[in-house]
Enzyme design. Sequence first.
Site, mmCIF file in Angstrom:
data_model
loop_
_atom_site.group_PDB
_atom_site.id
_atom_site.type_symbol
_atom_site.label_atom_id
_atom_site.label_comp_id
_atom_site.label_asym_id
_atom_site.label_seq_id
_atom_site.Cartn_x
_atom_site.Cartn_y
_atom_site.Cartn_z
ATOM 1 N N TYR A 179 14.932 -9.391 -14.548
ATOM 2 C CA TYR A 179 13.993 -8.906 -15.554
ATOM 3 C C TYR A 179 14.784 -8.274 -16.688
ATOM 4 C CZ TYR A 179 10.123 -6.296 -17.694
ATOM 5 O OH TYR A 179 9.195 -5.796 -18.577
ATOM 6 N N ASP A 239 22.906 -6.466 -18.484
ATOM 7 C CA ASP A 239 21.709 -5.640 -18.609
ATOM 8 C C ASP A 239 21.826 -4.535 -17.573
ATOM 9 O OD1 ASP A 239 19.284 -4.396 -18.490
ATOM 10 O OD2 ASP A 239 18.099 -6.245 -18.594
ATOM 11 N N LYS A 281 16.319 3.530 -19.267
ATOM 12 C CA LYS A 281 15.987 4.366 -18.102
ATOM 13 C C LYS A 281 16.823 5.654 -18.031
ATOM 14 C CE LYS A 281 13.462 0.688 -15.990
ATOM 15 N NZ LYS A 281 13.640 -0.728 -15.785
HETATM 16 C C1 LIG Z 1 13.207 -1.784 -16.883
HETATM 17 C C2 LIG Z 1 14.143 -2.843 -17.274
HETATM 18 C C3 LIG Z 1 14.157 -3.361 -18.576
HETATM 19 C C4 LIG Z 1 13.120 -2.993 -19.604
HETATM 20 O O1 LIG Z 1 13.155 -1.649 -19.953
HETATM 21 P P1 LIG Z 1 11.822 -0.983 -20.585
HETATM 22 O O2 LIG Z 1 12.268 0.383 -20.944
HETATM 23 O O3 LIG Z 1 10.788 -1.037 -19.514
HETATM 24 O O4 LIG Z 1 11.448 -1.798 -21.763
HETATM 25 C C5 LIG Z 1 15.142 -4.260 -18.908
HETATM 26 N N1 LIG Z 1 16.065 -4.648 -18.014
HETATM 27 C C6 LIG Z 1 16.076 -4.184 -16.754
HETATM 28 C C7 LIG Z 1 17.145 -4.624 -15.816
HETATM 29 C C8 LIG Z 1 15.106 -3.289 -16.325
HETATM 30 O O5 LIG Z 1 15.076 -2.882 -15.063
#
Ligand SMILES: *Cc1c(COP(=O)(O)O)cnc(C)c1O
Length: 426
Positions: free
Chosen positions: A142, A230, A258
């Site tokens: 994701y 990511d 996060k």
């Molecule tokens: C949560 C998440 C995102 C998106 O971050 P948001 O602050 O929810 O837009 C992108 N990449 C990873 C791996 C994530 O866990």
Amino acid sequence: MTGNAEWFARAQAVIPGGVDSPVRSFRSVGGTPYTVASGSGAYVTDVEGTSYIDFVQSYGASLLGHADPRVIEAIRTAAGKGTTFGAPTPGEVLLAEAIVERVAGVEQVRLVSSGTEAVMSAVRLARGATGRSKILKFDGCYHGHSDALLVAGGSGVAQLGLPGSAGVTDGAVGDTIVAPYNVVPTLDENVAAVLVEAVAANMNLVRPTAGFLAGLRAECDRVGALLIFDEVITGFRLDQGGAESYFGVTPDLWCFGKVIGGGLPVGAFAGTREIFRHLAPLGPVYQAGTLSGNPLATAAGLAVLQNVTPAAYAELATRATRFGRQLCAAIRESGLWACVPGEGPLLGLYLAAENSSAPANFNEAKVLCDNGVYSTFFHAMLERGVALAPGAYEIMFVSFAHDDAILDRTVAIAAEAAVVTAQKHL
Ligand SMILES: *Cc1c(COP(=O)(O)O)cnc(C)c1O
């Protein structure tokens, strides 16, 4: 008293599905979500006054636990000085410096307001810097909800059984290539970037197999593509230097979110000075944000980073590993099959009625996540005072506030919840 059911009914009247992010709706596990009134450390308390040991922790945004006094104090101090200006502030410099100091390969950081924005912007920069259009992502990873990256997105996308999303045009995803996790793909010279979760934490938890990340690095180098980690989950959680120091592989671009917001909306993308020459105002790749580098958010994020040391990360990982082993054993006592894969302090949880093995990719993870066992276990845990994520594709977040006593209590509760779950599924 307005209870959970009343709040959720009111929410559903004015907010689609009653939630501002789909996983919160309990759709995939059934039932009515608890509405949180407050949180403290490892606990959340709902509007009915019931407290839960919380392993959601805002899906990883909370590292120190809820309402950590050091973070709250930093936010209070910042708020008293004004909340947003549209001009540079010291806070954004301090947070960027803290990131540069901690992550070996990072020289510069651009702050944004969410993980989605961070990844979307990093992809644009990669395309602009290479002059190429294709990006490759992995099935079940994701990367936020931007159009081009929703395909095969894991997390909430998987929970709702959607292949991607309605409203996304073929054109928007036409340059996105999807490949299976844990297999190094063969690239060609149309690929601008390979985007990867260094630890896949949105299809529950799939660890990178030995050589996978290094193989991606080598394959990207072979064709001149950029490697993007990511690290919205792994950054400043796996350890102080993130996946680069943990796995010994250096990407070209990093995405954070996060943890670095300390519970406020922040994201960041990071890389070398050389690559950032392409980004506005220095170069032609545009990216901007009214609230980017927001003073409250940077103060909260900095307070978190300043209050964790490498030793503390090691200690957290040790505590989580011990907990994971005990949790797995306690569930297996019931006759259910369980697997709690771990990487640093990150813990997955797969459950099944039959003996299975730890998944290495999305197809294998999906079989376990969709077997229905997790939903039963989730509710059995919730009734006993433990809040897991309301979806089988999410992981467990052990924060610094989850001490051994809290984790031991969770294991004891899990043993009971597993017996109830086994009665239904075995
Ligand atoms: C949560 C998440 C995102 C998106 O971050 P948001 O602050 O929810 O837009 C992108 N990449 C990873 C791996 C994530 O866990």
